[in-house]
Design a protein around this motif. Sequence first.
Motif, mmCIF file in Angstrom:
data_model
loop_
_atom_site.group_PDB
_atom_site.id
_atom_site.type_symbol
_atom_site.label_atom_id
_atom_site.label_comp_id
_atom_site.label_asym_id
_atom_site.label_seq_id
_atom_site.Cartn_x
_atom_site.Cartn_y
_atom_site.Cartn_z
ATOM 1 N N GLU A 135 31.342 37.669 46.212
ATOM 2 C CA GLU A 135 30.531 38.868 46.454
ATOM 3 C C GLU A 135 29.262 38.756 45.600
ATOM 4 O O GLU A 135 29.232 37.978 44.647
ATOM 5 C CB GLU A 135 31.318 40.117 46.018
ATOM 6 C CG GLU A 135 32.623 40.337 46.742
ATOM 7 C CD GLU A 135 32.414 40.839 48.163
ATOM 8 O OE1 GLU A 135 31.283 41.242 48.499
ATOM 9 O OE2 GLU A 135 33.374 40.811 48.944
ATOM 10 N N PRO A 136 28.242 39.569 45.891
ATOM 11 C CA PRO A 136 27.047 39.544 45.044
ATOM 12 C C PRO A 136 27.421 39.797 43.581
ATOM 13 O O PRO A 136 28.186 40.718 43.294
ATOM 14 C CB PRO A 136 26.192 40.708 45.576
ATOM 15 C CG PRO A 136 26.694 40.960 46.945
ATOM 16 C CD PRO A 136 28.132 40.540 46.979
ATOM 17 N N GLY A 137 26.920 38.953 42.679
ATOM 18 C CA GLY A 137 27.144 39.169 41.246
ATOM 19 C C GLY A 137 28.544 38.864 40.768
ATOM 20 O O GLY A 137 28.871 39.061 39.597
ATOM 21 N N GLU A 138 29.411 38.351 41.653
ATOM 22 C CA GLU A 138 30.813 38.201 41.249
ATOM 23 C C GLU A 138 31.009 37.129 40.183
ATOM 24 O O GLU A 138 31.905 37.247 39.339
ATOM 25 C CB GLU A 138 31.699 37.908 42.477
ATOM 26 C CG GLU A 138 33.179 38.081 42.147
ATOM 27 C CD GLU A 138 34.088 38.035 43.353
ATOM 28 O OE1 GLU A 138 33.609 37.731 44.471
ATOM 29 O OE2 GLU A 138 35.296 38.292 43.181
ATOM 30 N N LEU A 139 30.158 36.094 40.192
ATOM 31 C CA LEU A 139 30.291 35.066 39.146
ATOM 32 C C LEU A 139 29.942 35.658 37.780
ATOM 33 O O LEU A 139 30.607 35.377 36.778
ATOM 34 C CB LEU A 139 29.400 33.866 39.488
ATOM 35 C CG LEU A 139 29.889 33.094 40.721
ATOM 36 C CD1 LEU A 139 28.741 32.482 41.487
ATOM 37 C CD2 LEU A 139 30.890 32.024 40.319
ATOM 38 N N MET B 155 32.849 48.103 48.258
ATOM 39 C CA MET B 155 33.142 46.786 47.702
ATOM 40 C C MET B 155 34.377 46.873 46.805
ATOM 41 O O MET B 155 34.477 47.764 45.967
ATOM 42 C CB MET B 155 31.925 46.359 46.863
ATOM 43 C CG MET B 155 31.818 44.907 46.630
ATOM 44 S SD MET B 155 30.075 44.502 46.289
ATOM 45 C CE MET B 155 30.259 43.538 44.821
ATOM 46 N N THR B 156 35.328 45.950 47.016
ATOM 47 C CA THR B 156 36.462 45.930 46.089
ATOM 48 C C THR B 156 36.280 44.740 45.149
ATOM 49 O O THR B 156 35.692 43.732 45.520
ATOM 50 C CB THR B 156 37.799 45.774 46.839
ATOM 51 O OG1 THR B 156 37.675 44.663 47.717
ATOM 52 C CG2 THR B 156 38.141 47.021 47.622
ATOM 53 N N PHE B 157 36.788 44.879 43.942
ATOM 54 C CA PHE B 157 36.565 43.846 42.940
ATOM 55 C C PHE B 157 37.887 43.200 42.551
ATOM 56 O O PHE B 157 38.873 43.905 42.318
ATOM 57 C CB PHE B 157 35.891 44.455 41.711
ATOM 58 C CG PHE B 157 34.507 44.971 41.997
ATOM 59 C CD1 PHE B 157 33.413 44.117 41.944
ATOM 60 C CD2 PHE B 157 34.306 46.299 42.339
ATOM 61 C CE1 PHE B 157 32.138 44.579 42.222
ATOM 62 C CE2 PHE B 157 33.029 46.765 42.615
ATOM 63 C CZ PHE B 157 31.944 45.897 42.553
ATOM 64 N N ASP B 158 37.871 41.879 42.503
ATOM 65 C CA ASP B 158 39.052 41.100 42.142
ATOM 66 C C ASP B 158 39.093 41.006 40.613
ATOM 67 O O ASP B 158 38.728 39.991 40.026
ATOM 68 C CB ASP B 158 38.913 39.712 42.813
ATOM 69 C CG ASP B 158 39.968 38.722 42.378
ATOM 70 O OD1 ASP B 158 41.018 39.142 41.861
ATOM 71 O OD2 ASP B 158 39.730 37.505 42.559
ATOM 72 N N LEU B 159 39.519 42.139 39.992
ATOM 73 C CA LEU B 159 39.423 42.211 38.536
ATOM 74 C C LEU B 159 40.410 41.288 37.837
ATOM 75 O O LEU B 159 40.232 40.939 36.675
ATOM 76 C CB LEU B 159 39.639 43.652 38.062
ATOM 77 C CG LEU B 159 38.582 44.651 38.542
ATOM 78 C CD1 LEU B 159 38.850 46.028 37.984
ATOM 79 C CD2 LEU B 159 37.187 44.195 38.154
ATOM 80 N N LEU B 160 41.468 40.893 38.539
ATOM 81 C CA LEU B 160 42.447 39.999 37.912
ATOM 82 C C LEU B 160 42.043 38.533 38.069
ATOM 83 O O LEU B 160 42.744 37.642 37.607
ATOM 84 C CB LEU B 160 43.836 40.246 38.505
ATOM 85 C CG LEU B 160 44.361 41.659 38.266
ATOM 86 C CD1 LEU B 160 45.705 41.860 38.940
ATOM 87 C CD2 LEU B 160 44.466 41.956 36.771
ATOM 88 N N ARG B 161 40.948 38.294 38.759
ATOM 89 C CA ARG B 161 40.387 36.947 38.949
ATOM 90 C C ARG B 161 41.436 36.019 39.601
ATOM 91 O O ARG B 161 41.649 34.895 39.154
ATOM 92 C CB ARG B 161 39.890 36.369 37.614
ATOM 93 C CG ARG B 161 38.822 37.234 36.980
ATOM 94 C CD ARG B 161 38.261 36.612 35.721
ATOM 95 N NE ARG B 161 39.174 36.684 34.609
ATOM 96 C CZ ARG B 161 39.758 35.653 34.042
ATOM 97 N NH1 ARG B 161 39.537 34.429 34.483
ATOM 98 N NH2 ARG B 161 40.581 35.804 33.035
ATOM 99 N N VAL B 162 42.059 36.545 40.643
ATOM 100 C CA VAL B 162 43.093 35.784 41.323
ATOM 101 C C VAL B 162 42.485 34.682 42.182
ATOM 102 O O VAL B 162 42.944 33.542 42.192
ATOM 103 C CB VAL B 162 43.933 36.740 42.211
ATOM 104 C CG1 VAL B 162 44.926 35.948 43.046
ATOM 105 C CG2 VAL B 162 44.637 37.770 41.348
ATOM 106 N N ASP B 163 41.407 35.048 42.899
ATOM 107 C CA ASP B 163 40.826 34.107 43.856
ATOM 108 C C ASP B 163 39.937 33.074 43.178
ATOM 109 O O ASP B 163 39.336 33.344 42.139
ATOM 110 C CB ASP B 163 39.944 34.860 44.866
ATOM 111 C CG ASP B 163 40.757 35.827 45.711
ATOM 112 O OD1 ASP B 163 41.978 35.622 45.820
ATOM 113 O OD2 ASP B 163 40.157 36.784 46.238
ATOM 114 N N THR B 164 39.850 31.935 43.803
ATOM 115 C CA THR B 164 38.810 30.973 43.429
ATOM 116 C C THR B 164 37.647 31.245 44.377
ATOM 117 O O THR B 164 37.838 31.344 45.593
ATOM 118 C CB THR B 164 39.335 29.533 43.571
ATOM 119 O OG1 THR B 164 40.431 29.394 42.657
ATOM 120 C CG2 THR B 164 38.258 28.518 43.235
ATOM 121 N N ILE B 165 36.467 31.438 43.795
ATOM 122 C CA ILE B 165 35.334 31.900 44.604
ATOM 123 C C ILE B 165 34.240 30.843 44.664
ATOM 124 O O ILE B 165 34.115 30.003 43.751
ATOM 125 C CB ILE B 165 34.761 33.230 44.067
ATOM 126 C CG1 ILE B 165 34.444 33.138 42.573
ATOM 127 C CG2 ILE B 165 35.730 34.366 44.332
ATOM 128 C CD1 ILE B 165 33.801 34.399 42.005
#
Length: 447
Positions: free
Chosen positions: A113-117, A1-11
């Motif tokens: 992704e699971p838990g991403e929020l 799993m990769t994480f969008d740590l910069l919060r670029v995407d709207t999920i």
Amino acid sequence: MTFDLLRVDTICALATADAPAAIAVVRVSGPRADNLRHSMFVPRHGAQRPYVATRGDVLDERGRVLDDCVCTAWPDGHSYTGEASFELSLHGSPVITRAVLRSLVARGCRLAEPGELTLRAVLTGRIDLTAAEAIDDVIRARTDEAARAAGRSLRGGLAKAVEGPRAALVDALAEIEARLDFPDEELGTADVARLAARLAAAHAALQRLLRTSSWGARLRDGARVVLYGPPNAGKSTLLNALAGEERALVHHEPGTTRDALEVELELGGTRVTVIDVAGVRPLADVGAVERLGIARADQERARADVVVALVPADAPDALATLHALGGDVLVLSKVDLGAPKVIAPDVCLVSAKDDVGLDALQVAIARKVGPPGPDDEVTLLRERQVVCVQDAAEALARAQSALDQQAPGEVVASELRSSGRALDRLLGKDLGPEVLEAVFSRFCIGK
Ligand SMILES: Nc1nc2c(ncn2[C@@H]2O[C@H](COP(=O)(O)OP(=O)(O)O)[C@@H](O)[C@H]2O)c(=O)[nH]1
Ligand SMILES: [Mg+2]
């Protein structure tokens, strides 16, 4: 799993179960949330205000109405995630929720992704990592006690419990580092004593927290309670009585139970697995299969949290046999056949046949598996948390002994820094990929 740590995407994600229900909630969070909401939600009565549940239509990207729904929006910095977000409360139809999610994806949103929020809530500083873990623990709690313990961490209890020790470390470190820059100004005896006392209090607080970890493990994994005793003691009958159904085979022929049988119950807020095993008797008297059963019984006894020992009340020297057998809870069974003449205060008298003494037995077991301290205590519920607090306490102990032995200030400072880093890891102040994987990969989608 990769994480969008910069919060670029709207999920976006479905936050409720993917099954027909009264309502279903779709969540959207990220930099484009406000734009997306304006493009796809049409309020029924004028403009939408933040925080206010607003009735309206949700449209697909071609302008077709997908559902009549309620939308709530939160501005940047004020939502669950700490980002601009909105939630659509739709009719609980999987067909509708999938269409809404498809349309969000068509508009450039990514499925979360699971838990991403929750990860976003940590990244924006809305909550610390222990509170994020607690959110998952609350959702997965299987007993009242487990939900309450997770709730305390969710409300910041665990972070607060390490606040004092952390402040003590930071202050001591600042004081020692200040002296490092001015070699002439050594710590005086009074200073050393004051620092030592403060660090000792911090260490005691961490130790207190660590002592809650076995209770935490029990809340997470439940307790194993084995019914142990000679054949025909009524173990299988007792298991059935506790389970409220005929799970185990019962027969007057000794040696009926061979394999271990497990039943899950809740006792006093703790999840308990009760295990019925073969009766133990001298191996010379039994055949090969029963012998295996007896070996299994002894294994189960060794790994159990609570051993309930049973001997029939009408057996010769019942009480002495029972005490010789040993166990955490002692039971004289089949008391309907004749109560013992001498009654020991630590022994439960039970007749599974006549439903006598079962409540008292459950209370006795619950007491053995229940919380060790006051039940409002913050509890370490996860192995990750235990390891961090343990590392912090060990480094702190090394700092204390260095200070005590008048070691160079650099040595004390280095151990204090290492202790502080362990507490930072606990709170998620440095989020490495392993931590993210360990904490968030098992989360629910939509949380
Ligand atoms: N009178 C009486 N008989 C019981 C009681 N519990 C079990 N029994 C009987 O004792 C025999 C052995 O019971 P079981 O549960 O198979 O014992 P286990 O070998 O310890 O599992 C069966 O005939 C049961 O009906 C009880 O509380 N009172
Ligand atoms: Mg049996």
